[in-house]
Scaffold this motif. Structure first.
Motif, mmCIF file in Angstrom:
data_model
loop_
_atom_site.group_PDB
_atom_site.id
_atom_site.type_symbol
_atom_site.label_atom_id
_atom_site.label_comp_id
_atom_site.label_asym_id
_atom_site.label_seq_id
_atom_site.Cartn_x
_atom_site.Cartn_y
_atom_site.Cartn_z
ATOM 1 N N LEU A 143 58.336 -44.948 94.255
ATOM 2 C CA LEU A 143 57.597 -43.770 94.183
ATOM 3 C C LEU A 143 56.473 -43.664 93.109
ATOM 4 O O LEU A 143 55.563 -43.118 93.165
ATOM 5 N N THR A 144 57.008 -44.591 92.137
ATOM 6 C CA THR A 144 55.696 -44.629 90.829
ATOM 7 C C THR A 144 54.547 -45.282 91.530
ATOM 8 O O THR A 144 53.359 -44.740 91.364
ATOM 9 N N ALA A 145 54.627 -46.237 92.261
ATOM 10 C CA ALA A 145 53.578 -47.073 92.960
ATOM 11 C C ALA A 145 53.054 -46.355 94.085
ATOM 12 O O ALA A 145 51.538 -46.120 93.945
ATOM 13 N N ILE A 156 45.856 -39.776 88.446
ATOM 14 C CA ILE A 156 46.872 -40.334 87.742
ATOM 15 C C ILE A 156 46.997 -41.598 87.354
ATOM 16 O O ILE A 156 47.154 -42.172 86.398
ATOM 17 N N ALA A 157 46.500 -42.515 88.415
ATOM 18 C CA ALA A 157 46.151 -43.806 88.176
ATOM 19 C C ALA A 157 45.130 -44.021 86.940
ATOM 20 O O ALA A 157 45.446 -45.018 86.095
ATOM 21 N N SER A 165 59.181 -59.213 92.105
ATOM 22 C CA SER A 165 59.656 -59.074 93.574
ATOM 23 C C SER A 165 58.417 -58.567 93.969
ATOM 24 O O SER A 165 57.374 -57.860 93.430
ATOM 25 N N PRO A 166 57.959 -58.436 95.450
ATOM 26 C CA PRO A 166 56.972 -58.036 96.125
ATOM 27 C C PRO A 166 56.917 -56.265 95.896
ATOM 28 O O PRO A 166 55.494 -55.836 95.368
ATOM 29 N N LEU A 167 57.839 -55.587 95.518
ATOM 30 C CA LEU A 167 57.794 -54.140 95.053
ATOM 31 C C LEU A 167 57.339 -54.084 93.529
ATOM 32 O O LEU A 167 56.395 -53.278 93.247
ATOM 33 N N LEU A 180 52.831 -53.382 89.514
ATOM 34 C CA LEU A 180 51.933 -54.182 88.595
ATOM 35 C C LEU A 180 50.431 -53.965 88.943
ATOM 36 O O LEU A 180 49.478 -53.648 88.146
ATOM 37 N N ASP A 181 49.962 -54.149 90.084
ATOM 38 C CA ASP A 181 48.773 -54.239 90.765
ATOM 39 C C ASP A 181 48.304 -52.749 90.555
ATOM 40 O O ASP A 181 46.864 -52.529 90.301
ATOM 41 N N GLN A 182 49.010 -51.771 90.603
ATOM 42 C CA GLN A 182 48.593 -50.400 90.395
ATOM 43 C C GLN A 182 48.412 -49.935 88.996
ATOM 44 O O GLN A 182 47.428 -49.333 88.463
#
Length: 449
Positions: free
Chosen positions: A225-227, A236-237, A256-258, A263-265
């Motif tokens: 949800l955060t991503a 927000i980002a 993990s992929p999630l 992290l990318d966001q």
């Protein structure tokens, strides 16, 4: 779980650090004093203040020391503003240790958290604005809801099977696999599964539906949800990225992929310029939960020109132990093996390791207990003897073997098997049954209620 919950559910999204003290002689002097006592490779990490930076660190090489000194050096030299630094790791204990070290190094205000704790704080802070209304209630234990979902699917699931089923749902979620895609994902991954994938997919679907209907979320949803909010709401980002501009990720081989998606966001399109990751592909231990060392191994591919530093000086183990570990890792195969680190012990020589094979675990435990008793009788201090095992569930057989020989012991990191509530309750019931069975006046089965 209680430790994780305490770390997740307390404080504001951007509160200050706290943790146990960790003394360092450089804390009260200039920034260069932070570098004192570091070996050349650790110093190279500490002075590489501009990312992307990839630290390949073997076991016992001082990686936590290197990355905390890097953050502290950046803060005390004025390159980093402490409130703009976020360090993430995988356990509340590791995050607490990192906060303590940073505070003693003069880096007050730096945030050190687990992925879940950092994500939950942001979710709680931005949910009213992004979605509206109260944040859904966080499930403390998903296994109970999984059991309910299995029952609704008409499946009879034993307790051990229930844990495996819950783990499969967690794997699916961290690999971002929807219920309908689970059977195909399992087939593609080649992983061994505890039950028919179609049944697991059905339970997974009902679990998600029940959770949604009740307005609850699990730990994987916190990340998801955060991503999703950061992806859907650029405003927000931007706010998060203006708050945190420098990122450090510990144990990166277990991302993990999630978690990588989140992290990318956090870092944004140009996040590599302010990202430092630390890990060792040979130490990947959470692949069964969906983690993968691929992000560490491919870091330079994703971030061309990244600074890469290898920490290979082992301060934890003797040359004999390090030589044995190097030899074992040399026999491994695959991509991670090609990138393995050849460690060099910095300690004095010690005894040669001795290893023995046993027919089964009880025999191994009994022999180990006898050996410990012999060492104690020979004058070896109990504090110098340790039995290491992989999971808490393995402690029972060793505890029983030591107890049978009258050898006192301390269990670190878990509750003693025979002191666990469910074990004590079972013991009471068994003793009552035994007494009733031996009493000739007992009529029928004993009352175990």
């Amino acid at each position: 779980m209680e430790r994780m919950q305490e770390d997740l559910l307390s404080g504001s999204p951007y509160d200050g650090p706290h943790g146990s003290p960790w003394a360092d002689p450089g804390a009260a002097t200039g920034p260069d004093a932070v570098l004192a006592g570091l070996d050349p490779e650790q110093r190279a990490v500490a002075t590489a203040l501009h990312g992307p930076v990839c630290v390949l660190a073997g076991a016992g090489t001082g990686k936590t020391r290197a990355i905390t000194h890097r953050i502290a050096y950046g803060v005390r030299s004025g390159v980093y503003h402490p409130q703009q630094v976020l360090a993430v790791t995988f356990t509340a204990r590791a995050a607490g240790e990192m906060r303590g070290r940073l505070r003693q190094l003069g880096a007050d205000g730096v945030q050190a958290r687990t992925f879940h704790a950092a994500a939950l704080r942001q979710l709680q802070y931005f949910w009213p604005r992004a979605v509206g209304g109260p944040v859904p209630q966080l499930l403390e234990r998903k296994v109970q809801l999984v059991a309910e979902a299995a029952g609704r699917c008409g499946l009879r699931v034993q307790r051990t099977e229930l844990r495996d089923l819950t783990a499969e749902i967690e794997w699916a979620k961290v690999t971002q696999t929807a219920p309908e895609d689970y059977p195909a994902a399992v087939a593609k991954s080649g992983r061994e599964v505890p039950r028919d994938p179609a049944e697991t997919a059905q339970v997974y679907r009902v679990y998600e539906e029940t959770k949604s209907r009740r307005g609850t979320i699990d730990f994987e949803d916190v990340l998801l949800l955060t991503a999703a909010i950061l992806e859907d709401r650029p405003d927000i980002a931007d706010q998060v990225r203006s708050q945190y501009r420098h990122f450090t990720v510990d144990e990166y081989q277990d991302v993990s992929p999630l978690q990588q998606r989140l992290l990318d966001q956090w870092t944004g399109p140009d996040g590599g310029a302010s990202l430092c990751v630390v890990g060792d592909a040979s130490q990947t231990i959470y692949s069964f939960t969906g983690a993968t060392p691929d992000y560490l191994l491919n870091f330079r591919g994703r971030h061309p020109g990244a600074t890469v530093v290898k920490l290979v000086r082992d301060y934890r183990s003797t040359p004999q132990v390090v030589h044995l570990a190097n030899g074992l890792l040399a026999q491994a195969r695959g991509e991670a093996a090609r990138h393995r680190l050849e460690l060099v012990s910095q300690r004095e020589a010690g005894p040669e390791p001795v290893y023995t094979e046993y027919e089964d675990e009880p025999t191994e435990a009994e022999t180990t207990a006898r050996r410990i008793k012999e060492l104690l009788a020979a004058g070896v201090r109990a504090s110098e003897i340790a039995v290491l095992f992989r999971t808490n569930g393995q402690s029972e057989v060793y505890e029983q073997a030591l107890a049978d020989l009258g050898v006192p012991y301390q269990l670190k990191g878990a509750e003693r098997f025979f002191e666990r509530p469910e074990v004590r309750d079972a013991g009471v019931l068994l003793r009552g049954a035994a007494r009733a069975a031996s009493d000739p006046l007992t009529d029928g089965a004993p009352d175990l209620a």
